[in-house]
Design a protein around this motif. Structure first.
Motif, PDB file in Angstrom:
ATOM      1  N   THR A   1      34.194  32.961  14.466  1.00 37.31           N
ATOM      2  CA  THR A   1      34.993  34.018  15.094  1.00 37.31           C
ATOM      3  C   THR A   1      36.308  33.437  15.596  1.00 37.31           C
ATOM      4  OG1 THR A   1      32.900  34.952  15.873  1.00 37.31           O
ATOM      5  CG2 THR A   1      34.893  35.937  16.705  1.00 37.31           C
TER       6      THR A   1
ATOM      7  N   VAL B   1      40.456  34.326  20.627  1.00 38.43           N
ATOM      8  CA  VAL B   1      41.316  35.389  21.158  1.00 38.43           C
ATOM      9  C   VAL B   1      41.451  35.350  22.673  1.00 38.43           C
ATOM     10  CG1 VAL B   1      40.864  37.004  19.261  1.00 38.43           C
ATOM     11  CG2 VAL B   1      39.343  37.005  21.260  1.00 38.43           C
TER      12      VAL B   1
ATOM     13  N   ARG C   1      40.102  39.827  14.867  1.00 32.68           N
ATOM     14  CA  ARG C   1      40.573  41.159  15.239  1.00 32.68           C
ATOM     15  C   ARG C   1      41.557  41.650  14.182  1.00 32.68           C
ATOM     16  NH1 ARG C   1      41.625  40.373  21.790  1.00 32.68           N
ATOM     17  NH2 ARG C   1      39.408  40.409  22.406  1.00 32.68           N
ATOM     18  N   PRO C   2      41.570  42.952  13.901  1.00 31.75           N
ATOM     19  CA  PRO C   2      42.399  43.452  12.786  1.00 31.75           C
ATOM     20  C   PRO C   2      43.848  42.987  12.827  1.00 31.75           C
ATOM     21  CG  PRO C   2      40.914  45.172  13.524  1.00 31.75           C
ATOM     22  CD  PRO C   2      40.723  44.020  14.481  1.00 31.75           C
ATOM     23  N   HIS C   3      44.462  42.967  14.007  1.00 31.23           N
ATOM     24  CA  HIS C   3      45.876  42.584  14.072  1.00 31.23           C
ATOM     25  C   HIS C   3      46.084  41.080  13.915  1.00 31.23           C
ATOM     26  CE1 HIS C   3      44.724  41.774  18.242  1.00 31.23           C
ATOM     27  NE2 HIS C   3      45.838  41.070  18.374  1.00 31.23           N
TER      28      HIS C   3
ATOM     29  N   ALA D   1      37.751  41.694   9.220  1.00 29.90           N
ATOM     30  CA  ALA D   1      38.355  42.289  10.404  1.00 29.90           C
ATOM     31  C   ALA D   1      37.295  43.004  11.248  1.00 29.90           C
ATOM     32  CB  ALA D   1      39.457  43.259  10.008  1.00 29.90           C
TER      33      ALA D   1
ATOM     34  N   ASP E   1      36.394  43.907  15.810  1.00 29.15           N
ATOM     35  CA  ASP E   1      36.759  43.699  17.211  1.00 29.15           C
ATOM     36  C   ASP E   1      35.638  42.955  17.929  1.00 29.15           C
ATOM     37  OD1 ASP E   1      38.397  43.770  19.386  1.00 29.15           O
ATOM     38  OD2 ASP E   1      38.121  45.903  19.825  1.00 29.15           O
ATOM     39  N   TYR E   2      35.995  42.210  18.977  1.00 30.59           N
ATOM     40  CA  TYR E   2      35.025  41.398  19.720  1.00 30.59           C
ATOM     41  C   TYR E   2      35.710  40.894  20.977  1.00 30.59           C
ATOM     42  CZ  TYR E   2      37.728  37.893  17.176  1.00 30.59           C
ATOM     43  OH  TYR E   2      38.770  37.164  16.661  1.00 30.59           O
ATOM     44  N   ASP E   3      34.959  40.164  21.809  1.00 31.67           N
ATOM     45  CA  ASP E   3      35.489  39.661  23.072  1.00 31.67           C
ATOM     46  C   ASP E   3      35.834  38.177  23.044  1.00 31.67           C
ATOM     47  OD1 ASP E   3      35.196  42.062  24.824  1.00 31.67           O
ATOM     48  OD2 ASP E   3      33.068  41.791  24.377  1.00 31.67           O
TER      49      ASP E   3
ATOM     50  N   SER F   1      34.869  33.920  21.127  1.00 32.07           N
ATOM     51  CA  SER F   1      34.850  33.230  19.833  1.00 32.07           C
ATOM     52  C   SER F   1      33.692  32.244  19.674  1.00 32.07           C
ATOM     53  CB  SER F   1      36.177  32.496  19.633  1.00 32.07           C
ATOM     54  OG  SER F   1      36.447  31.651  20.731  1.00 32.07           O
TER      55      SER F   1
ATOM     56  N   LYS G   1      31.935  44.295  23.566  1.00 36.26           N
ATOM     57  CA  LYS G   1      32.312  44.221  22.145  1.00 36.26           C
ATOM     58  C   LYS G   1      31.552  43.107  21.436  1.00 36.26           C
ATOM     59  CE  LYS G   1      36.983  46.028  22.973  1.00 36.26           C
ATOM     60  NZ  LYS G   1      38.430  45.684  22.993  1.00 36.26           N
ATOM     61  N   ASP G   2      31.339  41.984  22.117  1.00 36.70           N
ATOM     62  CA  ASP G   2      30.575  40.892  21.505  1.00 36.70           C
ATOM     63  C   ASP G   2      29.164  41.333  21.143  1.00 36.70           C
ATOM     64  OD1 ASP G   2      32.462  38.916  21.369  1.00 36.70           O
ATOM     65  OD2 ASP G   2      31.779  37.810  23.134  1.00 36.70           O
TER      66      ASP G   2
END
Length: 338
Positions: free
Chosen positions: A24, A27, A61-63, A80, A82-84, A86, A121-122
């Protein structure tokens, strides 16, 4: 509810053949407020190193997906999502397998190591991965982290009481109840309970910093020989447990100590630097090393692990910057068996 063991599923050992490795993308600016770009390069280096041996899927993450793909190179796939945070070893799925080759996955519950960080999100990452790859899913109604367990593939599981019996995880489950759940979900027959993890480990004592199997019947353990170091008493206690233990097959254990690196600190706090936190992939061992004052210990650890895995190429990677986030190479990876 039908459980994995009833279908003949069990968790393979890490050295069994992999279909891919998951990582992951970093972020969390709270974890790395000033070093996030350098940490991303370090993760990319780990991803590219593993990709020499097997397919790698980096979740981003998508971006951030395009940047992750650029840094990791063409041999790494980016997914891609979403998550919190890594550390996919802990919030990702644990894959299990039947004798006929069918692969399934366990979706554990995750609460960020006892509620220490955001995790909503994780906690959705494992089911998303399972859905993406279309494997059978088993939803476990309790909290478990992949870094808190190691298996030998022949019925034995290694863990610590400090983590699994911590009231911030599953206060409604006692030791025997947790053991019963692990038997049903992972297909194991015996749990060897070590006591504590390393000093300074914010995961509350994950076993993947302390000890692991290198093959059935053989355990690598991180050793401390300085009585003034808090890890000394921890090592002595865990070593005594292993020396007295037998595995699920009734074997006494061969124990291989690896001396810990010199103590490393971040903002005056001890970090849980570990050579046991390596990752075994198809023909390779990705070993975190720490350089500088640790160089001699790094070399000794590499030599011992190479001897323990004679059919693997041990590849050292710089783990010092990754360690500042609280984990290392094993923590940031998760394997899917072939």
């Amino acid at each position: 509810m039908t459980l994995p063991r009833e279908f003949g599923f069990a968790m393979p050992p890490e050295w069994a053949l992999h279909a891919r490795t998951f990582i992951t993308w970093p972020v969390c600016e709270d974890t790395w407020p000033d070093e996030l770009e350098e940490v991303r390069d370090a993760y990319a280096h780990v991803a590219k190193t593993i990709a020499r041996f097997e397919p790698v899927t980096v979740i981003a993450r998508p971006h951030l997906a395009d940047d992750a793909a650029r840094r990791c190179g063409e041999n790494v796939t980016v997914l891609a999502m979403d998550y919190d945070d890594s550390w996919i070893r802990d919030n990702g799925p644990t894959f299990i397998k039947k004798a006929n080759g069918e692969v399934a996955a366990i979706n554990w519950q995750f609460n960020a190591w006892g509620g220490k960080y955001a995790w909503e999100k994780d906690n959705l990452v494992a089911p998303a991965i399972i859905s993406h790859y279309g494997v059978r899913s088993f939803d476990a109604p309790f909290i478990m982290e992949g870094g808190s367990l190691h298996v030998d593939g022949e019925g034995t599981l290694l863990t610590t009481e400090e983590c699994l019996l911590n009231p911030n995880r599953n206060p409604h489950l006692d030791k025997s109840a947790i053991e019963a759940e692990l038997r049903q979900y992972l297909g194991i027959d015996k749990v060897i309970w070590l006591k504590q993890g390393l000093d300074g480990d914010h995961t509350d004592g994950h076993v993947d910093n302390v000890a692991c199997f290198s093959r059935p019947g053989t355990v690598l353990i991180q050793a401390c020989y300085d009585p003034a170091d808090p890890n000394y008493a921890i090592y002595q206690e865990n070593l005594a447990i292993l020396q007295a233990a037998t595995d699920a097959q009734g074997r006494s254990l061969e124990i291989i100590p690896i001396e810990q690196p010199p103590a490393l600190y971040l903002d005056d706090l001890r970090m849980a630097a570990s050579y046991i936190n390596f990752y075994t992939c198809n023909g390779g061992i990705i070993l975190p090393v720490f350089g500088g004052e640790c160089a001699e210990a790094d070399q000794k650890a590499q030599a011992i692990i190479q001897k323990a895995f004679p059919n693997h190429e041990v590849v050292p990677v710089d783990g010092r910057l990754i360690l500042t986030g609280g984990g290392n190479v094993h923590c940031l990876t998760q394997q899917m068996p072939k």
